[in-house]
Enzyme design. Sequence first.
Site, mmCIF file in Angstrom:
data_model
loop_
_atom_site.group_PDB
_atom_site.id
_atom_site.type_symbol
_atom_site.label_atom_id
_atom_site.label_comp_id
_atom_site.label_asym_id
_atom_site.label_seq_id
_atom_site.Cartn_x
_atom_site.Cartn_y
_atom_site.Cartn_z
ATOM 1 N N GLU A 175 0.821 -1.222 0.000
ATOM 2 C CA GLU A 175 0.000 0.000 0.000
ATOM 3 C C GLU A 175 0.852 1.268 0.000
ATOM 4 O O GLU A 175 1.225 1.775 1.057
ATOM 5 C CB GLU A 175 -0.941 0.012 1.221
ATOM 6 N N LYS A 181 -2.500 -2.024 -3.195
ATOM 7 C CA LYS A 181 -3.550 -1.165 -2.616
ATOM 8 C C LYS A 181 -3.155 0.291 -2.803
ATOM 9 O O LYS A 181 -2.486 0.885 -1.951
ATOM 10 C CB LYS A 181 -3.715 -1.506 -1.132
HETATM 11 P P1 13P Z 1 -9.125 4.286 4.136
HETATM 12 O O1 13P Z 1 -10.026 3.521 3.212
HETATM 13 O O2 13P Z 1 -9.844 4.949 5.266
HETATM 14 O O3 13P Z 1 -8.181 5.179 3.413
HETATM 15 O O4 13P Z 1 -8.217 3.222 4.854
HETATM 16 C C1 13P Z 1 -7.613 2.238 4.093
HETATM 17 C C2 13P Z 1 -6.445 1.744 4.823
HETATM 18 O O5 13P Z 1 -6.352 0.581 5.084
HETATM 19 C C3 13P Z 1 -5.400 2.704 5.201
HETATM 20 O O6 13P Z 1 -4.216 2.023 5.449
#
Ligand code: 13P
Length: 342
Positions: free
Chosen positions: A177, A219
């Site tokens: 991510e 992600k």
């Molecule tokens: P949000 O969808 O609130 O951005 O959170 C996703 C997430 O896992 C952040 O690390």
Amino acid sequence: MNVQDLMETAKSLVANNKGLLAMDESNPTCNRRFAKLSIPQTEESRRAYRELIITTPSLSEYISGVILYDETIRQHKKDGTSFIKVLSDAGIITGIKVDIGAKDMAGHPREKITEGLDGLRDRLKEYFQMGARFAKWRAVITIADGIPSRGCIEANAQSLARYAALCQETGLVPIVEPEVLMDGVHSLSQCSEITEEVLRTVFNQLYTQRVMLEGMILKPNMVLSGLTCSQQESVDEVADATVNCLSRVVPAAVPTIAFLSGGQSAELASARLNAMNFRFKSRSPWALAFSFARAIQQPALEIWQGKEANVSKAQQALLHRTKCNWAACQGVYNAAMEGVGT
Ligand code: 13P
């Protein structure tokens, strides 16, 4: 590493148009969200809230995996059943956030580096033995005057890749991510340019660190103008910019792209994901799915308010958001789905 098992897990995480529910807020982040609604910021409140989420009736119709936090993966329902058992009984795969947060980066004012590699191999083994089958590590990139720097992008990309390699060694599917934050006045084209540079660097590092692309999930953020930018593009323009950007840098071997919501409203996050699938699903090499936290949880949290009497209504709101996003994964979500409860 069992390559087949990793590929199977990665696939089952988005089977049948389901997605992921992130409920892995660290204690400080969870407490901040509770404080805004005057909910007590205690371990018991956090436990009760997470019990509400995972016991939502029919959750597994739309959600294939949930991401927990270290405190949460060790918690139990009030009746003593472990959260891990609740999830596995429902057919939901347990995931776990394994980074220990984004810290100020030395020599790089206003920028962050995500920490947590020290001792990670042992922590991953413990989580695997507890029943987790996937993990998450989040890096944050800020767009502002003169940043992001190459130093910040490269350091975060390398950490993400080393984390991902360790996950695969242990048998956990890594969610990689790299989040380009929405905060700021930047334009959509600046976000696209930076997101592309970040992802290019991340995939270079994943390759260098020998990460198996078929056994991971990306992600990313959607490509958006900054929150305080005066020009905000339409849903279709965001969908086009996002998929165009990703198609330049994400190899087709990656099975799934599961977006974060990043502070978008729940409805916009669903509408934008829907537009991507409506326009590109038939020719996209990857599944375009969701791994939202706020865009699934926020309406439910606001209804719950920390009160037992509101649990059932909050669960209905949570289920509604998961259903909207499940529809968005098929390109069949529409505004008429809103306002009708479940
Ligand atoms: P949000 O969808 O609130 O951005 O959170 C996703 C997430 O896992 C952040 O690390």
